[in-house]
Structures are given as structure tokens and as C-alpha cells.
Design a protein around this motif. Structure first.
Motif, short mmCIF file in Angstrom:
data_model
loop_
_atom_site.label_atom_id
_atom_site.label_comp_id
_atom_site.label_asym_id
_atom_site.label_seq_id
_atom_site.Cartn_x
_atom_site.Cartn_y
_atom_site.Cartn_z
N ASN A 287 -11.34 -3.64 -5.72
CA ASN A 287 -11.92 -3.19 -4.45
C ASN A 287 -10.85 -2.50 -3.61
O ASN A 287 -9.97 -3.17 -3.06
N PRO A 288 -10.88 -1.18 -3.47
CA PRO A 288 -9.84 -0.47 -2.73
C PRO A 288 -9.93 -0.64 -1.22
O PRO A 288 -9.05 -0.18 -0.49
N ASN A 289 -10.98 -1.30 -0.75
CA ASN A 289 -11.19 -1.45 0.69
C ASN A 289 -10.66 -2.77 1.23
O ASN A 289 -10.79 -3.05 2.42
N LEU A 290 -10.07 -3.59 0.38
CA LEU A 290 -9.52 -4.87 0.82
C LEU A 290 -8.28 -4.65 1.68
O LEU A 290 -7.54 -3.68 1.50
N SER B 248 0.86 -1.19 0.00
CA SER B 248 0.00 0.00 0.00
C SER B 248 0.89 1.23 0.00
O SER B 248 2.00 1.22 0.54
N GLY C 68 -5.93 9.43 -1.11
CA GLY C 68 -6.11 8.28 -0.23
C GLY C 68 -4.94 7.33 -0.28
O GLY C 68 -3.79 7.75 -0.34
N THR C 69 -5.24 6.04 -0.28
CA THR C 69 -4.21 4.99 -0.28
C THR C 69 -4.40 4.08 -1.48
O THR C 69 -5.51 3.62 -1.75
#
Length: 253
Positions: free
Chosen positions: A217-220, A182, A188-189
Motif C-alpha cells: 500500500n503506497p499510501n501508508l 521515503s 511520486g514517492t
């Protein structure tokens, strides 16, 4: 007597937890040590490495703690040489030293270091600013892997010290077949997942190329990207390929 028994049991569990934590931390170190060893180990410390990456030539001299990492390119007929060493960063255009602003110098320095960093992984994961943590095991395409999370100290960890990596170390070969990381973006990230391929040994040192993926999916969580990879849920965005690799030992015989 009852108070003594309760106290004894509490002390026993505290000792077990402390020992378990120590064993896990030690196992992470041992896994990385073994991974570096099978990839070339001590040979990296006294080596001159050269390769092409995206039509740009890179060289790396490492010798007993001294290092010089360079990038050589030609743009609009001008020869540009960037050098990152123990003494800092320098840029030369047509063999003339160019004074840069601090922000530009840091930008070019990070760019040079990033390519050299990935080119010799897992070498470098024992640097003083690196923190390693064992976070479990996983099977990917019928092969078993150790998961090692890597983070960095602010002191000595470079401009991108807040980046976090996860390495999947093959339990049989101890080579890192996959990695995810990351990184900070303006909004954001961001995250990337890389799958190693085209493994080759050049004068005792291991090199690989990578398929570079972007998660839909950026929230993984980073450690969950391997499952998305197996489910074909990642988008291939580029290939990281090293060409014309040359290695020379700098160790005195």
C-alpha cells in the motif's frame, strides 16, 4: 482579579507546552546518542572500515572530521575506483582520472554515499544537517521501541535531503532494529522498510544486515509500516548483506 487569573492560567499552560516540547526533543537526541554509543560511538570517528557488498569492495576512512569513502569494482576487465571525500568526488578507471559531467558525478557520489551511510547506522544521525523528532513508541513482536523521525536540512543534507526516515530504537538495547524511509521517484514517492538481522561486533563497531521490504500500500504513513510488517503485508524484495568486514582504528595511541 479574574483577568489576572485567566492570564496566569494561560501562561502556565504555555510554559507546560514549551517544556513538554523541549523534553520530547531532548529525549529524541538522548535516544540517538545512546544508540550511537552502544553501536560503537567514538570508535567510528577514527576508523578504517572495509567490506564487500554485492561483489563490490567498499572502504571508509574517517579520522577527526576527514573522510574518504570509496567503491572499487571491476567491469569488462576495467578497474573502477570511485572516491567521495572532503574534497569532493573522483572516478578513476585503470588508475586514470576520468572527468565526469556534474550530473554523472552527483549520481555516482550519491550511490557511494548511500551504501556507506547504511553500513554504519545509527552513526551519522548526529550530523549537523539531521533533524530528529520523537514520534511515539510501539511494540513489535513483543519488544518495545522508541520511534524517532529523521529529516534533513537542504543545506548540507545532500541531494536526497527530502528523504524522511523513521527508526525503531529498541528500548532495552537501544539498537535500531527496524527503519523505514521515503524517497522521491519520477512518478511520486517510494517507501522501504528494513528489518535488521545478523548483528555482529567487529573491533568494537556494530554491523547488521537487512531484509528490505516494499509496502503493498503506497499510501501508508512511514510509521505504520511496522504494523504492516507484523501483519506480513510487506513484500521482501532484497537482502542488504555486508561480507568480509574489517575494521582498523586510526586513532593515535
Amino acid at each position: 482579579m479574574l483577568r489576572f487569573s485567566v492570564l496566569f492560567i494561560c501562561m502556565f499552560f504555555m510554559a507546560c507546552n514549551s517544556r513538554s516540547k523541549s523534553e520530547v526533543e531532548q529525549s529524541a537526541q538522548e535516544i540517538i546518542d545512546k544508540s550511537i554509543e552502544v553501536s560503537g560511538g567514538e570508535l567510528f570517528k577514527h576508523s578504517r572500515i572495509g567490506f564487500y557488498f554485492r561483489d563490490t569492495y567498499y572502504t571508509a576512512d574517517r579520522n577527526a572530521g576527514d573522510f574518504s569513502l570509496s567503491r572499487i569494482s571491476v567491469k569488462n576487465g576495467d578497474s573502477i575506483i570511485d572516491i567521495l571525500s572532503n574534497e569532493g568526488f573522483s572516478r578513476f578507471i585503470n588508475n586514470k582520472f576520468i572527468k565526469l559531467t556534474d550530473s554523472l558525478g552527483q549520481l555516482y557520489s550519491s550511490s557511494v554515499n548511500s551504501v556507506h551511510y547504511f553500513s554504519v547506522l545509527p552513526y551519522g544521525l548526529n550530523d549537523p544537517a539531521v533533524n530528529k523528532r520523537y514520534i511515539g513508541s510501539e511494540k513489535i513482536l513483543d519488544k518495545e521501541y522508541y520511534l524517532i523521525e529523521v529529516s534533513f536540512n537542504a543545506n548540507g543534507g545532500g541531494e536526497d535531503y527530502e528523504d524522511v526516515f523513521v527508526y525503531w530504537i529498541n528500548k532495552n538495547s537501544f539498537e535500531p532494529d527496524y527503519l523505514a524511509y521515503s524517497y522521491a521517484e519520477t512518478d511520486g514517492t517510494g517507501m522501504r522498510f528494513r528489518s535488521a538481522y545478523n548483528r555482529r561486533i567487529v573491533n568494537g563497531l556494530r554491523f547488521v544486515d537487512y531484509l528490505n521490504y516494499d509496502p503493498a500500500n503506497p499510501n501508508l504513513a512511514l510509521k505504520d509500516l511496522a504494523q504492516s510488517y507484523q501483519n506480513k503485508e510487506l513484500k521482501l524484495i532484497s537482502k542488504i548483506e555486508l561480507d568480509t568486514i574489517q575494521v582498523k582504528s586510526l586513532k593515535m595511541k
